[in-house]
Design an enzyme around this catalytic site. Sequence first.
Site, mmCIF file in Angstrom:
data_model
loop_
_atom_site.group_PDB
_atom_site.id
_atom_site.type_symbol
_atom_site.label_atom_id
_atom_site.label_comp_id
_atom_site.label_asym_id
_atom_site.label_seq_id
_atom_site.Cartn_x
_atom_site.Cartn_y
_atom_site.Cartn_z
ATOM 1 N N ASP A 1 27.179 31.287 -55.917
ATOM 2 C CA ASP A 1 25.916 30.792 -56.466
ATOM 3 C C ASP A 1 24.822 31.041 -55.437
ATOM 4 O OD1 ASP A 1 24.204 29.246 -58.166
ATOM 5 O OD2 ASP A 1 25.935 28.018 -58.717
ATOM 6 N N ASP B 1 20.576 31.107 -59.458
ATOM 7 C CA ASP B 1 20.021 29.863 -59.982
ATOM 8 C C ASP B 1 18.563 30.059 -60.436
ATOM 9 O OD1 ASP B 1 20.631 26.931 -60.124
ATOM 10 O OD2 ASP B 1 18.891 26.789 -58.803
ATOM 11 N N GLU C 1 20.577 32.776 -64.165
ATOM 12 C CA GLU C 1 20.317 31.598 -64.995
ATOM 13 C C GLU C 1 18.866 31.674 -65.450
ATOM 14 O OE1 GLU C 1 20.479 26.728 -64.957
ATOM 15 O OE2 GLU C 1 19.835 27.797 -63.184
ATOM 16 N N HIS D 1 28.108 22.874 -65.690
ATOM 17 C CA HIS D 1 27.916 21.663 -64.880
ATOM 18 C C HIS D 1 26.595 20.957 -65.163
ATOM 19 C CE1 HIS D 1 25.629 24.709 -62.745
ATOM 20 N NE2 HIS D 1 25.007 23.735 -62.109
ATOM 21 N N ASP D 2 25.784 21.506 -66.069
ATOM 22 C CA ASP D 2 24.474 20.908 -66.344
ATOM 23 C C ASP D 2 24.369 20.248 -67.711
ATOM 24 O OD1 ASP D 2 23.188 21.537 -63.933
ATOM 25 O OD2 ASP D 2 22.752 23.580 -64.598
HETATM 26 C C1 GLC Z 1 20.086 24.938 -61.939
HETATM 27 C C2 GLC Z 1 21.442 24.368 -61.616
HETATM 28 C C3 GLC Z 1 21.330 22.881 -61.560
HETATM 29 C C4 GLC Z 1 20.370 22.517 -60.444
HETATM 30 C C5 GLC Z 1 19.026 23.196 -60.651
HETATM 31 C C6 GLC Z 1 18.189 23.133 -59.410
HETATM 32 O O1 GLC Z 1 19.656 24.591 -63.186
HETATM 33 O O2 GLC Z 1 22.383 24.806 -62.547
HETATM 34 O O3 GLC Z 1 22.576 22.258 -61.371
HETATM 35 O O4 GLC Z 1 20.199 21.128 -60.411
HETATM 36 O O5 GLC Z 1 19.165 24.563 -60.956
HETATM 37 O O6 GLC Z 1 18.688 24.001 -58.442
#
Ligand code: GLC
Length: 554
Positions: A103, A205, A269, A331-332
């Site tokens: 990541d 991310d 993402e 995980h979100d």
């Molecule tokens: C992304 C991650 C999340 C995190 C956010 C800030 O959305 O998946 O878990 O809190 O970014 O980095």
Amino acid sequence: MSHDWWKQAVFYEIYVRSFHDASGDGIGDLGGIIERLDYLNDGTPRSLGVDALWLTPINPSPMFDFGYDVSDYTAVDPLFGSLGDLDRLLAEAHRRGMRVILDLVPNHTSHLHAWFVESRAARTAAKRDWYVWRDPAADGGPPNNWVSSFGGPAWTFDAATGQYYLHSFLAEQPDLNWRNPAVVAAMEEALCFWLARGVDGFRVDVIHKLIKDAALRDNPPPDERDPHPLRDYFGQRHVFDHDQPEVHDIIRAWRRLLDRHGDRMMVGEVYLLDPARVAAYHGVADDELPLAFNFSFQWTPWDAAQFRQRVQEVERLWPAGAQPTYVLSSHDAPRHATRFDDPVHGDARARVAALMLLTLRGTPFLYYGEELGLRDGEIPPARICDPVGKRFPALGRDPARTPMPWDASPQAGFSSGEPWLPLAADWRTVNVAAQRDDPTSLLSFYRRLLWWRKTAPAVLYGSLRVLDAPQGTFVYAREGGGQQLVVALNFTAEPRALQLPGGGRVALSTQAARAAQCDAALTLAPNEGLIVEAAAPPRRPWHDAAASVSAQEI
Ligand code: GLC
């Protein structure tokens, strides 16, 4: 036919804190993952059979956002192990034929990162412009109206230097200034560091947030198309604080860098609700993201027509040659075993969902524990860890991050210590040991599906054509590599009669009782998912027959 490995791979997201703890401190670590690699893929159908692992952030971090607040981009947090452990993990995974991606969190650092410490020291600091600093507005308030994704203003005042700094998430996660070439160069160094160590790529991310409007203009108020303002983040249209055209230059440069290193990939993402905007991140010449997350299934209720629509959107909007992705859990978000919960039919929907996820045209991402039907855990208020959960208890992400249940021993075989989050309520029955040797378990179903998928060219390389089908069902043909398949999914708890383009061999069904052959006219059992392989190449390709499909509803 493409041989890019990430187009054929099934990825498995490991939330590192929660997968397996070898050190006994209650927090998952790299040593723990190494001990469980054979579970993931030992080269035989006894194992799950995933092809690539995505590890959530392992960099040093004060953990305000559990690793998504990095304080050193080229090291491993001692909580998770050492660089040596990562080398060992890479070697052991590669030996088993699995790839590993890390990541990368480039939008923001921790407020304790040396870069930010230096940046905030003085207005004249050499790294001042590595972050986004602005004078207060005329009334002394923040420079504009932007809101953090985690609630509250996206600006925090720094009394020592009299300016505000920008943070798209927590105040402990200051945003880097990606208009500064020095930032671009520093992150490129970090990428090269990990590539040289042998990682196969990155999950990047919030890549769509890297660049903001140069003039930092106010976001306009929401209109009726916007989602209900569950939290203040949705109280405005995010026109200026993300998804700016210049971000594509950065992504193109990273793509070139990855290509120079051979067989590497990145998955971005791109957390945007409009699928057309997500699709744009592949680039007009397929020169940007090799893969972009498509989260649409995470906000789709259990309804065949809506899933069909999500898939058709992707088929329509993804540029030619670009590979889609599909995700049910991460995980979100709440886990899909909980979202699609059906107390009457047990894990029947989870099976249909898995059959769909693993047979669509795209790269699937599994989330640890979904192969067991793991549900969201109950987190007592005193044990909430997630910063989002602390601010908005109903939106907390801890429930989807509970420890992986390996067996029925104390702490579910996850750790010899007290786990950092409570175990999910049903861990004594929903665990790997309970399902591993039971041929009827969800885990065994995932295993069969994953190992079958590796042998199915139509799934790995083929086209997808949605077929007409009765209400409550979603039916599509996959064709390629000399193979013709139809996937038929019944989202209802009633039987559904279908007329397929032809009969054939049943490659897989969620129903143990399904016969090995089926005719063109067939009835799906309640909550049944089925893959039919044409016995012999039909006279016409199956997709041409779509128009003539006239399945009747019972
Ligand atoms: C992304 C991650 C999340 C995190 C956010 C800030 O959305 O998946 O878990 O809190 O970014 O980095």
